[in-house]
Design an enzyme around this catalytic site. Structure first.
Site, short mmCIF file in Angstrom:
data_model
loop_
_atom_site.label_atom_id
_atom_site.label_comp_id
_atom_site.label_asym_id
_atom_site.label_seq_id
_atom_site.Cartn_x
_atom_site.Cartn_y
_atom_site.Cartn_z
N ASN A 1 47.07 40.02 43.34
CA ASN A 1 47.02 40.53 41.97
C ASN A 1 46.39 41.93 42.05
O ASN A 1 45.18 42.05 42.17
CB ASN A 1 46.17 39.59 41.10
N TRP A 2 47.25 42.93 42.00
CA TRP A 2 46.74 44.30 42.14
C TRP A 2 46.00 44.78 40.89
O TRP A 2 45.37 45.84 40.91
CB TRP A 2 47.89 45.26 42.43
N LYS A 3 46.17 44.07 39.78
CA LYS A 3 45.58 44.52 38.50
C LYS A 3 46.05 45.95 38.21
O LYS A 3 47.16 46.30 38.57
CB LYS A 3 44.06 44.37 38.54
N HIS B 1 45.50 35.31 32.64
CA HIS B 1 44.35 35.75 33.45
C HIS B 1 43.16 35.98 32.52
O HIS B 1 43.33 36.45 31.39
CB HIS B 1 44.72 37.04 34.20
N GLU C 1 41.04 38.23 32.39
CA GLU C 1 40.92 39.61 31.88
C GLU C 1 41.81 39.82 30.66
O GLU C 1 41.46 40.55 29.75
CB GLU C 1 41.26 40.61 33.01
N GLU D 1 40.36 29.87 38.54
CA GLU D 1 39.60 31.11 38.75
C GLU D 1 38.33 31.09 37.90
O GLU D 1 38.36 31.52 36.73
CB GLU D 1 40.45 32.32 38.33
N GLY E 1 35.85 39.20 41.03
CA GLY E 1 35.38 40.56 41.28
C GLY E 1 33.88 40.68 41.50
O GLY E 1 33.33 41.78 41.44
N SER F 1 37.03 36.32 44.28
CA SER F 1 36.34 36.86 45.46
C SER F 1 36.82 36.25 46.79
O SER F 1 36.02 36.06 47.71
CB SER F 1 34.82 36.70 45.31
N GLY G 1 42.46 39.28 44.22
CA GLY G 1 42.39 40.57 43.53
C GLY G 1 41.97 41.67 44.49
O GLY G 1 42.78 42.19 45.27
N GLY G 2 40.69 42.01 44.48
CA GLY G 2 40.16 43.13 45.26
C GLY G 2 40.66 43.21 46.69
O GLY G 2 41.14 44.27 47.13
P1 PGA Z 1 39.04 39.06 42.89
O1 PGA Z 1 40.04 38.81 41.65
O2 PGA Z 1 39.73 38.54 44.12
O3 PGA Z 1 38.86 40.56 42.92
O4 PGA Z 1 37.79 38.33 42.60
C1 PGA Z 1 40.79 37.64 41.56
C2 PGA Z 1 41.62 37.66 40.30
O5 PGA Z 1 41.16 38.18 39.28
O6 PGA Z 1 42.75 37.15 40.28
#
Ligand code: PGA
Length: 253
Positions: free
Chosen positions: A9-11, A96, A98, A168, A174, A213, A234-235
């Site tokens: 997930n590149w966001k 998600h 966010e 999640e 994050g 994470s 994500g990250g």
């Molecule tokens: P993260 O994000 O790996 O940066 O914690 C995961 C996500 O939001 O899908």
């Protein structure tokens, strides 16, 4: 047997030229692995075509991070499921945290998106998770159970296998502080059993991922966790070397 699924997930990261460089590197790196995992990259809309084109002829797949559930029309700034389908998106992330927190997405809207995605043959990756305060009150299972039921209520029980659930926990996203593999495994078992009971559906075939994470240094424990069928990253997915290392953790030793 559920095929493991590893999703990036590149966001809101990566311009299309950056995406192109990334994909070339990832394709090369993936030739070195025999991972049985299905590997998917979900870029921002603006880079979907670049990623799609870069993955042609490989086992890598492209997905999206969101869409709007109306078929078409006067929805300035939105993207429909048919538009994603035309770009060969195999998956779409839905709900998600966010989007729930920053863009006010409700369980109602998320439920609608899950249904529309399934109807169009794109697999929704439905994200669910509890906050730290819900966790400290011992409410994790209750919260997740509720989120699953409201977001999946428009599906028939035989459609459950066409959904991926991503657990999640909000406090793990994050933050560099992941849940333990034991937490993830427990939650996956709980979710599978609860959906089986309430929807009488085929949850044996439904894949449940962990996200929050995930990194090369903790992937081994998630890859080995019972009932956890993959990860949403994500990250760490922004670096192709790290993302490949995560996919490699599923190689059969
Ligand atoms: P993260 O994000 O790996 O940066 O914690 C995961 C996500 O939001 O899908």
């Amino acid at each position: 047997m559920r095929q493991p699924l590893v999703v990036a997930n590149w966001k809101m990261n990566m311009t299309s030229p950056e995406a192109s460089v990334y994909c070339q590197r990832l394709r090369t790196l993936m030739q070195e692995t025999t991972t049985p995992a299905e590997v998917v990259v979900c870029p921002p809309y603006t880079a979907i075509e670049v990623v799609r084109a870069a993955f042609v002829g490989s086992d890598l797949a492209v997905g999206a991070q969101n869409f709007y559930p109306a078929p078409k029309g006067a929805y300035t700034g939105e993207v429909s499921i048919s538009m994603l389908k035309a770009l060969d998106c195999r998956y779409v992330i839905v709900g998600h945290s966010e989007r729930r927190l920053r863009f006010g997405e409700t369980a109602e809207t998320i439920g609608e998106k899950v249904k529309v995605a399934v109807e169009h043959g794109i697999t929704p990756i439905l994200c669910v998770g509890e906050t730290m305060s819900e966790r400290s009150l011992g409410m994790t299972e209750k919260v997740i159970g509720q989120q699953l039921l409201t977001c999946l209520k428009h599906l028939q029980s035989d459609q459950l296998a066409q959904v991926v659930v991503a657990y999640e926990p909000l406090w793990a996203i994050g933050t560099g502080r992941s849940a333990t593999a034991k937490d993830a495994a427990q939650l996956a078992t709980y979710a599978r059993q609860r959906l089986q009971r309430l929807m009488n559906g085929d949850t044996d075939a439904m894949r449940i991922l962990y996200g929050g994470s995930v990194a090369p240094d903790n992937i081994a424990e998630f890859a080995a966790a019972d009932g956890v069928d993959g990860v949403l990253v994500g990250g760490a997915s922004l670096d192709p070397d790290k993302f490949q290392a995560i996919a490699r953790a599923y190689e059969v030793k």
